[in-house]
Design an enzyme around this catalytic site. Structure first.
Site, PDB file in Angstrom:
ATOM      1  N   SER A 135       0.856  -1.178   0.000  1.00 43.92           N
ATOM      2  CA  SER A 135       0.000   0.000   0.000  1.00 43.92           C
ATOM      3  C   SER A 135       0.900   1.238   0.000  1.00 43.92           C
ATOM      4  CB  SER A 135      -0.939  -0.044   1.215  1.00 43.92           C
ATOM      5  OG  SER A 135      -1.763   1.095   1.273  1.00 43.92           O
ATOM      6  N   TYR A 149      -4.356   8.714  -6.353  1.00 43.52           N
ATOM      7  CA  TYR A 149      -3.506   7.687  -5.752  1.00 43.52           C
ATOM      8  C   TYR A 149      -4.031   7.291  -4.377  1.00 43.52           C
ATOM      9  CZ  TYR A 149       0.878   5.411  -4.308  1.00 43.52           C
ATOM     10  OH  TYR A 149       1.828   4.522  -3.872  1.00 43.52           O
ATOM     11  N   LYS A 153      -5.399   3.767  -2.798  1.00 42.59           N
ATOM     12  CA  LYS A 153      -4.713   3.127  -1.677  1.00 42.59           C
ATOM     13  C   LYS A 153      -5.589   3.049  -0.427  1.00 42.59           C
ATOM     14  CE  LYS A 153      -0.737   2.180  -3.639  1.00 42.59           C
ATOM     15  NZ  LYS A 153      -0.311   0.780  -3.840  1.00 42.59           N
TER      16      LYS A 153
END
Length: 281
Positions: A135, A149, A153
């Site tokens: 992660s 992003y 995540k």
């Protein structure tokens, strides 16, 4: 697990994936190293008797199934899956094209989902296995310029946290790894899609941020080879950690986020605690 395990690593042709494969091989494990470009994987890793290179685009479920089948055909099992492959779409939210935002989630969330769905039947039949998912501290705490992003995540974090109790009865463990800034290829043009200024209000800051982040490439404090060795060590434990903040900066992110969440929980405690039906008292 036995001393020698079979590792299945995505994104093994460059960046942190290369270090993970090398560390696993050095520890005496067999490794299935996957990537979209198998020539690049072979170039980065060379050849070894316990190394199998397989083509895999993680966004393609059929690729995942075929790669897993090849791994089992060669080694008979898969003990450790490392969901490592990913990329980075940088930019302020309103400057990111919707298709890029979707593509970020497609790769960084649905990519690991595709591979894990292909591997789980093997591990469930074995009644053992470890699913490691790389992660990011961007999955713990958001910040400007990383909305796509972090959206991916954060979802990875929730998915694996929810998956953990589902697979535990079958002897399958999970581990989330949240690296801070490591000297990988994430900030190179091969791994990052940089934004083109399109909105006047953001244009100057976009240019400045891109310049600053590109200048960081190759100067990040974390050593990916050390992370890889630490990952091998933790994977060998009977009970690997559910989360591993990798790097001193990652620990700081965890601690800061914890303080923020506690402060937010307490900020309106009386109001939050007063919302039950009267008949529930």
């Amino acid at each position: 697990m036995t001393d020698k395990s079979v590792w299945f690593v995505t994104g093994a042709g460059r960046g942190m994936g290369v270090d993970i494969v090398k560390a696993a091989l050095a520890a005496g494990h067999a490794v299935v190293a996957t990537g979209r470009n198998t020539d690049g994987v072979v170039s980065a890793l060379g050849n070894a008797s316990d190394l199998l290179v397989v083509k895999l685009d993680i966004t393609r479920p059929d690729d995942a199934k075929a790669a897993v089948a090849a791994a089992v055909n060669r080694f008979g099992r898969i003990d450790v899956l490392v969901n490592n492959a990913g990329n980075f779409y940088a930019g302020f939210f309103k400057e990111l094209a919707l298709e890029d935002f979707r593509a970020q989630i497609e790769t960084n969330l649905f990519g690991p989902v595709n591979v894990t769905r292909a591997v789980l039947p093997i591990m469930r039949a074995q009644r053992r296995g470890l699913i490691v998912t790389i992660s990011s501290t961007g999955g713990i705490s958001g910040q400007a310029f990383v909305s796509a992003y972090s959206a991916a995540k954060f979802r990875v974090e929730g998915w694996i946290e929810s998956l953990t109790p589902e697979v535990a009865p079958f002897g399958i463990r999970t581990m989330l790894v949240e690296p801070g800034f490591f000297r990988t290829e994430l900030l190179t043009d091969d791994s990052t899609k940089w934004p083109t200024p399109s909105i006047d209000d953001y244009a100057q800051q976009t240019r400045q941020t891109v310049t600053a982040w590109k200048a960081m490439n190759g100067l990040q404090g974390g050593d990916p080879a050390k992370l890889a060795k630490g990952l091998i060590q933790l994977a060998s434990q009977a009970e690997p950690p559910l989360r591993w903040p990798a790097g001193a900066d990652a620990i700081e992110t965890f601690e800061k986020k914890s303080r923020e969440l506690l402060a937010q929980a307490n900020a309106y405690r009386a109001l939050s605690s007063s919302l039950a039906h009267d008949d529930a008292k």
